[in-house]
Design an enzyme around this catalytic site. Sequence first.
Site, PDB file in Angstrom:
ATOM      1  N   ARG A   1       0.889  -0.990   0.032  1.00  0.00           N
ATOM      2  CA  ARG A   1       0.167   0.067   0.082  1.00  0.00           C
ATOM      3  C   ARG A   1       0.906   1.327   0.050  1.00  0.00           C
ATOM      4  O   ARG A   1       1.779   1.215   0.629  1.00  0.00           O
ATOM      5  CB  ARG A   1      -0.822  -0.109   1.319  1.00  0.00           C
ATOM      6  CG  ARG A   1      -1.661   1.061   1.234  1.00  0.00           C
ATOM      7  CD  ARG A   1      -2.639   0.979   2.821  1.00  0.00           C
ATOM      8  NE  ARG A   1      -2.060   2.106   3.716  1.00  0.00           N
ATOM      9  CZ  ARG A   1      -2.535   2.541   4.681  1.00  0.00           C
ATOM     10  NH1 ARG A   1      -3.865   2.309   5.036  1.00  0.00           N
ATOM     11  NH2 ARG A   1      -1.987   3.702   5.328  1.00  0.00           N
TER      12      ARG A   1
ATOM     13  N   TYR B   1      -2.765  11.356   6.290  1.00  0.00           N
ATOM     14  CA  TYR B   1      -3.216   9.978   6.862  1.00  0.00           C
ATOM     15  C   TYR B   1      -2.280   9.185   6.361  1.00  0.00           C
ATOM     16  O   TYR B   1      -1.901   9.203   4.930  1.00  0.00           O
ATOM     17  CB  TYR B   1      -4.720   9.623   6.536  1.00  0.00           C
ATOM     18  CG  TYR B   1      -4.664   8.085   6.550  1.00  0.00           C
ATOM     19  CD1 TYR B   1      -4.824   7.597   7.870  1.00  0.00           C
ATOM     20  CD2 TYR B   1      -4.591   7.269   5.457  1.00  0.00           C
ATOM     21  CE1 TYR B   1      -4.869   6.064   8.134  1.00  0.00           C
ATOM     22  CE2 TYR B   1      -4.522   5.901   5.864  1.00  0.00           C
ATOM     23  CZ  TYR B   1      -4.774   5.468   6.770  1.00  0.00           C
ATOM     24  OH  TYR B   1      -4.715   3.879   6.982  1.00  0.00           O
TER      25      TYR B   1
ATOM     26  N   ASP C   1      -5.482   3.824   0.157  1.00  0.00           N
ATOM     27  CA  ASP C   1      -6.441   4.190   0.984  1.00  0.00           C
ATOM     28  C   ASP C   1      -6.755   5.591   0.922  1.00  0.00           C
ATOM     29  O   ASP C   1      -5.751   6.497   1.104  1.00  0.00           O
ATOM     30  CB  ASP C   1      -6.208   3.721   2.558  1.00  0.00           C
ATOM     31  CG  ASP C   1      -7.368   3.847   3.437  1.00  0.00           C
ATOM     32  OD1 ASP C   1      -8.240   4.082   3.085  1.00  0.00           O
ATOM     33  OD2 ASP C   1      -6.905   3.412   4.649  1.00  0.00           O
TER      34      ASP C   1
ATOM     35  N   HIS D   1      -9.385   6.888   2.689  1.00  0.00           N
ATOM     36  CA  HIS D   1      -9.594   7.075   4.159  1.00  0.00           C
ATOM     37  C   HIS D   1     -10.708   8.028   4.274  1.00  0.00           C
ATOM     38  O   HIS D   1     -10.914   8.838   5.101  1.00  0.00           O
ATOM     39  CB  HIS D   1      -8.473   7.773   4.921  1.00  0.00           C
ATOM     40  CG  HIS D   1      -8.298   7.275   6.387  1.00  0.00           C
ATOM     41  ND1 HIS D   1      -8.733   7.729   7.427  1.00  0.00           N
ATOM     42  CD2 HIS D   1      -7.889   6.144   7.039  1.00  0.00           C
ATOM     43  CE1 HIS D   1      -8.527   7.237   8.430  1.00  0.00           C
ATOM     44  NE2 HIS D   1      -7.980   5.833   8.298  1.00  0.00           N
TER      45      HIS D   1
ATOM     46  N   GLU E   1      -9.168   1.955  -1.506  1.00  0.00           N
ATOM     47  CA  GLU E   1     -10.045   1.710  -0.139  1.00  0.00           C
ATOM     48  C   GLU E   1     -10.701   3.131   0.608  1.00  0.00           C
ATOM     49  O   GLU E   1     -10.560   4.106   0.258  1.00  0.00           O
ATOM     50  CB  GLU E   1      -8.869   1.183   0.881  1.00  0.00           C
ATOM     51  CG  GLU E   1      -9.384   1.137   2.219  1.00  0.00           C
ATOM     52  CD  GLU E   1      -8.441   0.624   3.246  1.00  0.00           C
ATOM     53  OE1 GLU E   1      -7.268   0.153   2.941  1.00  0.00           O
ATOM     54  OE2 GLU E   1      -8.603   0.769   4.472  1.00  0.00           O
TER      55      GLU E   1
ATOM     56  N   GLU F   1     -13.795  -1.298   6.976  1.00  0.00           N
ATOM     57  CA  GLU F   1     -13.011  -1.451   8.292  1.00  0.00           C
ATOM     58  C   GLU F   1     -13.648  -0.788   9.480  1.00  0.00           C
ATOM     59  O   GLU F   1     -13.510  -1.400  10.612  1.00  0.00           O
ATOM     60  CB  GLU F   1     -11.682  -1.014   8.131  1.00  0.00           C
ATOM     61  CG  GLU F   1     -11.579   0.687   7.938  1.00  0.00           C
ATOM     62  CD  GLU F   1     -10.124   1.304   7.796  1.00  0.00           C
ATOM     63  OE1 GLU F   1      -9.245   0.506   7.268  1.00  0.00           O
ATOM     64  OE2 GLU F   1      -9.910   2.356   8.255  1.00  0.00           O
TER      65      GLU F   1
ATOM     66  N   ARG G   1     -13.932  -5.219   4.023  1.00  0.00           N
ATOM     67  CA  ARG G   1     -12.660  -5.149   5.118  1.00  0.00           C
ATOM     68  C   ARG G   1     -12.927  -5.538   6.389  1.00  0.00           C
ATOM     69  O   ARG G   1     -12.112  -4.837   7.572  1.00  0.00           O
ATOM     70  CB  ARG G   1     -12.131  -3.684   4.966  1.00  0.00           C
ATOM     71  CG  ARG G   1     -11.083  -3.672   3.617  1.00  0.00           C
ATOM     72  CD  ARG G   1     -10.276  -2.760   3.542  1.00  0.00           C
ATOM     73  NE  ARG G   1      -9.421  -1.932   4.369  1.00  0.00           N
ATOM     74  CZ  ARG G   1      -8.474  -2.273   5.053  1.00  0.00           C
ATOM     75  NH1 ARG G   1      -8.092  -3.461   4.865  1.00  0.00           N
ATOM     76  NH2 ARG G   1      -8.111  -1.717   6.125  1.00  0.00           N
TER      77      ARG G   1
ATOM     78  N   GLU H   1      -4.257  -7.158   5.625  1.00  0.00           N
ATOM     79  CA  GLU H   1      -3.503  -5.928   5.972  1.00  0.00           C
ATOM     80  C   GLU H   1      -2.638  -6.360   6.983  1.00  0.00           C
ATOM     81  O   GLU H   1      -2.713  -7.118   8.003  1.00  0.00           O
ATOM     82  CB  GLU H   1      -4.367  -4.895   6.374  1.00  0.00           C
ATOM     83  CG  GLU H   1      -3.553  -3.491   6.788  1.00  0.00           C
ATOM     84  CD  GLU H   1      -4.565  -2.327   7.258  1.00  0.00           C
ATOM     85  OE1 GLU H   1      -5.495  -2.636   7.522  1.00  0.00           O
ATOM     86  OE2 GLU H   1      -3.863  -1.243   7.073  1.00  0.00           O
TER      87      GLU H   1
ATOM     88  N   TRP I   1     -11.382  12.481   8.764  1.00  0.00           N
ATOM     89  CA  TRP I   1     -10.211  12.179   9.008  1.00  0.00           C
ATOM     90  C   TRP I   1      -9.834  10.995   8.033  1.00  0.00           C
ATOM     91  O   TRP I   1     -10.694   9.997   8.263  1.00  0.00           O
ATOM     92  CB  TRP I   1      -9.737  12.156  10.366  1.00  0.00           C
ATOM     93  CG  TRP I   1      -8.090  11.962  10.458  1.00  0.00           C
ATOM     94  CD1 TRP I   1      -7.252  12.733  10.098  1.00  0.00           C
ATOM     95  CD2 TRP I   1      -7.573  10.526  10.765  1.00  0.00           C
ATOM     96  NE1 TRP I   1      -6.111  12.136  10.054  1.00  0.00           N
ATOM     97  CE2 TRP I   1      -6.434  10.843  10.552  1.00  0.00           C
ATOM     98  CE3 TRP I   1      -8.148   9.542  10.931  1.00  0.00           C
ATOM     99  CZ2 TRP I   1      -5.264   9.848  10.810  1.00  0.00           C
ATOM    100  CZ3 TRP I   1      -7.322   8.348  11.161  1.00  0.00           C
ATOM    101  CH2 TRP I   1      -5.856   8.508  11.244  1.00  0.00           C
TER     102      TRP I   1
HETATM  103  O1  KDG Z   1      -7.955   3.343  14.233  1.00  0.00           O
HETATM  104  C1  KDG Z   1      -8.081   3.776  12.717  1.00  0.00           C
HETATM  105  C2  KDG Z   1      -6.910   2.989  11.870  1.00  0.00           C
HETATM  106  O2  KDG Z   1      -7.092   1.530  12.220  1.00  0.00           O
HETATM  107  C3  KDG Z   1      -7.134   3.256  10.448  1.00  0.00           C
HETATM  108  O3  KDG Z   1      -6.940   4.800  10.479  1.00  0.00           O
HETATM  109  C4  KDG Z   1      -6.103   2.509   9.533  1.00  0.00           C
HETATM  110  O4  KDG Z   1      -7.281   3.049   7.672  1.00  0.00           O
HETATM  111  C5  KDG Z   1      -6.736   2.498   8.335  1.00  0.00           C
HETATM  112  C6  KDG Z   1      -5.932   1.107   7.465  1.00  0.00           C
HETATM  113  O5  KDG Z   1      -6.561   0.888   6.528  1.00  0.00           O
HETATM  114  O6  KDG Z   1      -5.110   0.618   8.085  1.00  0.00           O
HETATM  115 MG    MG Z   2      -8.244   2.124   5.765  1.00  0.00          MG
END
Ligand code: KDG
Ligand code: MG
Length: 405
Positions: free
Chosen positions: A149, A161, A213, A215, A239, A265, A286, A342, A405
């Site tokens: 990634r 991030y 990602d 995010h 992602e 996730e 995820r 992951e 975020w």
């Molecule tokens: O606690 C939040 C994290 O697990 C997250 O920000 C991590 O997006 C994430 C990832 O894909 O690992």
């Molecule tokens: Mg993520």
Amino acid sequence: MANTITDAKVIVTCPGRNFVTLKILTSDGVHGIGDATLNGRELAVASYLKDHVVPCLIGRDPHDIEDIWNYLAKGAYWRRGPVTMAAIGAVDTALWDIKAKVAGLPLYQLLGGKSRSGVMVYGHANGNDLEETVDAVGQYLELGYKAVRAQSGIPGLDSVYGVARGKLFYEPAVKGAVPEEQLWSTEKYLDFAPKLFEAVRERYGFGFHLLHDCHHRLTPIEAARLGKSLEPYRLFWLEDPTPAENQEALKLIREHTVTPIAIGEIFNSIHDCRDILQNQHCDYIRAAVVHAGGITQLRKIAALAELYQIRTGCHGATDLSPVCMGAALHFDLWVPNFGIQEYMRHSPETDEVFPHAYTFDDGYLHPGEAPGHGVDIDEALAAKFPYEPAYLPVARLEDGTLWNW
Ligand code: KDG
Ligand code: MG
């Protein structure tokens, strides 16, 4: 006498970052452990377990996993939500650990045996700028990773991030009494991202999987534009392109791009996944052992996904403890529709607190053959690392508007 649950301890420890662990003890001397960590809300889950769940476990048969799951999920009346489901996930993981230990088998054998010889994982390459990130991808390839990634610092933004702050182990939570605030600009990101992936493919070619990602930062049409612009670089997945509350957004993205989508996730229930799976709006799901209510619910999610050729890609960031990772690897070795796992390496302190049987070799993790899920907790060592408040950052646009975020 029948085997019963005699006690359950909630252990909060901070070997570099906070973890909540549930340890269930039984009358015949076998114990099981489960991860209950919810990043930035750890103490809420610890209280939920201590005050409301543990008293209900005492005296029950630890082998009644399905009944205990339903007792906790339906019996509380108040269903779903990350705190509740992380607590249930911890109980469920600990009970599967106990059942497999009593059987004298590694957990994957109880799920249906292995479907593959190893679990393909993706590592996290990141850097402060394009050059550093491209170099970091190369370092992961040298370590044998088959999938990487890439997340990079963006010109004009101070912190982004997925980018480490000069440390080997990326950790998104920041220690302090309140969350740190960061600035975000979608325009700067969309301008930069295609250049990064072009540079990565130009340097290393197409012989490995490349992931990214978003995010949750984009609007549906922005995500569609990004997916389209990244098509030449053939990502394994893009992602969390948009926040997952509006699941219709994925339909719009799909109409514009063939870049595969991964999401889930932050999902904590099969009901969060249901429409997305049935409408085939993602390619990878995820959901994770800890946040989706343990193995018991995760395997139902996977079975639903399998009907649509959607594969699993369990969340495995550092805030999911080695206990969650161990359980996930047994699930991954078995689950027929496995995609990828992951793998963000934990710090050496964390690995010491949680001795584990899983091992990394040439891009694949293996859960090991120890009975149970193969991860334990060194309670004496854990006690040396008391809880420290830490939070995920909060994002604002450059004009001050609060953002995702
Ligand atoms: O606690 C939040 C994290 O697990 C997250 O920000 C991590 O997006 C994430 C990832 O894909 O690992
Ligand atoms: Mg993520």
